[in-house]
Design a protein around this motif. Structure first.
Motif, mmCIF file in Angstrom:
data_model
loop_
_atom_site.group_PDB
_atom_site.id
_atom_site.type_symbol
_atom_site.label_atom_id
_atom_site.label_comp_id
_atom_site.label_asym_id
_atom_site.label_seq_id
_atom_site.Cartn_x
_atom_site.Cartn_y
_atom_site.Cartn_z
ATOM 1 N N ASP A 152 0.811 -1.223 -0.040
ATOM 2 C CA ASP A 152 0.114 0.073 -0.083
ATOM 3 C C ASP A 152 0.806 1.140 -0.038
ATOM 4 O O ASP A 152 2.132 1.361 0.024
ATOM 5 C CB ASP A 152 -1.054 -0.204 1.210
ATOM 6 N N GLU A 153 0.485 2.438 -0.008
ATOM 7 C CA GLU A 153 0.905 3.684 -0.280
ATOM 8 C C GLU A 153 2.004 3.785 1.089
ATOM 9 O O GLU A 153 3.186 4.460 0.763
ATOM 10 C CB GLU A 153 -0.220 4.937 -0.075
ATOM 11 N N SER A 154 1.668 3.559 2.072
ATOM 12 C CA SER A 154 2.467 3.774 3.366
ATOM 13 C C SER A 154 3.698 2.930 3.406
ATOM 14 O O SER A 154 4.693 3.129 3.519
ATOM 15 C CB SER A 154 1.782 3.401 4.598
ATOM 16 N N GLU A 155 3.500 1.607 2.869
ATOM 17 C CA GLU A 155 4.533 0.716 2.612
ATOM 18 C C GLU A 155 5.518 1.330 1.531
ATOM 19 O O GLU A 155 6.716 1.204 1.495
ATOM 20 C CB GLU A 155 4.148 -0.511 2.434
ATOM 21 N N ARG A 157 5.988 4.175 0.650
ATOM 22 C CA ARG A 157 6.802 5.457 1.197
ATOM 23 C C ARG A 157 7.921 4.709 1.993
ATOM 24 O O ARG A 157 9.008 5.729 2.389
ATOM 25 C CB ARG A 157 5.855 6.248 1.880
ATOM 26 N N THR A 158 7.973 3.761 2.927
ATOM 27 C CA THR A 158 8.923 3.136 3.719
ATOM 28 C C THR A 158 10.166 3.051 2.873
ATOM 29 O O THR A 158 11.069 3.080 3.052
ATOM 30 C CB THR A 158 8.603 2.075 4.274
ATOM 31 N N VAL A 197 4.154 7.904 -5.385
ATOM 32 C CA VAL A 197 4.916 7.890 -4.584
ATOM 33 C C VAL A 197 6.492 7.986 -4.934
ATOM 34 O O VAL A 197 7.323 8.690 -4.448
ATOM 35 C CB VAL A 197 4.838 6.506 -3.621
#
Length: 243
Positions: A152-155, A157-158, A197
């Motif tokens: 997902d987007e947060s991953e 960004r990680t 991203v």
């Protein structure tokens, strides 16, 4: 891959790849060249000349495919032991120094799947490799994360945050993935999330960034046209302040 295996056999037409790419396969030319690399990994090297791609820019994608295959199916050697070839035998005319660079791009793509699309594990694994290999590994990972999805987007960004100095290569890989998806008419929501991203733009714009920087004439010097293309795209993201 299947067409390449058939072309390598000592009987039959031997033109399956060329006929495929002359028709509907042209929309999937990048993946077709990667598939040739998979076939090379399964065939005796004496047969490679029967299927070796000749496009001066895209032929290196065969080595990307070879690197992916080896890292995915021989993970212990190519990932955990971080094996590299001393002198890869193709292309015969070289440049020899570039072969391992492209193989690592394929290894980086495979890491996305070997690590279960878990960015933190991908980063941890890349950091076990010598630092000079990180840019190509991150480029492959950025391509796979964009093309195949699974995070997902947060991953994502990680992964982007951890890439640090290798962010231009992540963006370059993402742009290449967007180009492949757009060319095939297969852009899906996770492609858009990844290009936002990694590239800071929609997939169509990232694809244009890739396509617009592809060399349209022979490149002088020892640097392969494929690497010139990759470097141009990466530098473009730096120049617009994305990286």
């Amino acid at each position: 891959m299947g067409f390449a295996i058939r072309d390598a056999l000592p009987f039959g037409r031997g033109d399956n790849i060329s006929r495929f790419l002359a028709g509907r396969g042209q929309s999937h030319v990048y993946m077709a060249y990667v598939g040739i690399g998979w076939a090379m990994a399964r065939l005796p090297r004496v047969l490679w000349t029967r299927i070796a791609p000749t496009d001066p820019v895209l032929r290196w994608l065969a080595l990307d495919g070879y690197g992916f295959h080896q890292a995915y199916f021989h993970t212990n050697r190519y990932v955990h032991e971080r094996y590299q070839h001393d002198r890869f035998p193709w292309p015969v005319e070289g440049p020899q120094w570039y072969a391992n660079r492209v193989l690592d791009q394929g290894v980086g793509r495979a890491l996305w799947f070997v690590c279960g699309t878990a960015p933190a594990l991908v980063v941890k694994t890349i950091e076990t490799f010598p630092r000079h290999r990180w840019p190509d590994l991150y480029a492959g990972t950025g391509l796979a994360a964009t093309y195949a999805g699974g995070a997902d987007e947060s991953e994502l960004r990680t992964l982007w945050d951890a890439a640090g100095d290798c962010r231009p290569q992540v963006a370059q890989g993402a742009a290449f993935a967007a180009s492949a998806r757009l060319r095939a008419g297969l852009v899906v929501p996770h492609n858009e999330v990844a290009t936002r991203v990694f590239c800071g733009m929609p997939a169509a714009e990232a694809a244009q960034m890739s396509d617009g920087n592809r060399p349209d004439a022979p490149v002088r010097g020892d640097e392969p046209a494929y690497e010139v293309w990759r470097r141009r795209v990466a530098n473009e993201f730096v120049s617009i302040g994305r990286c």
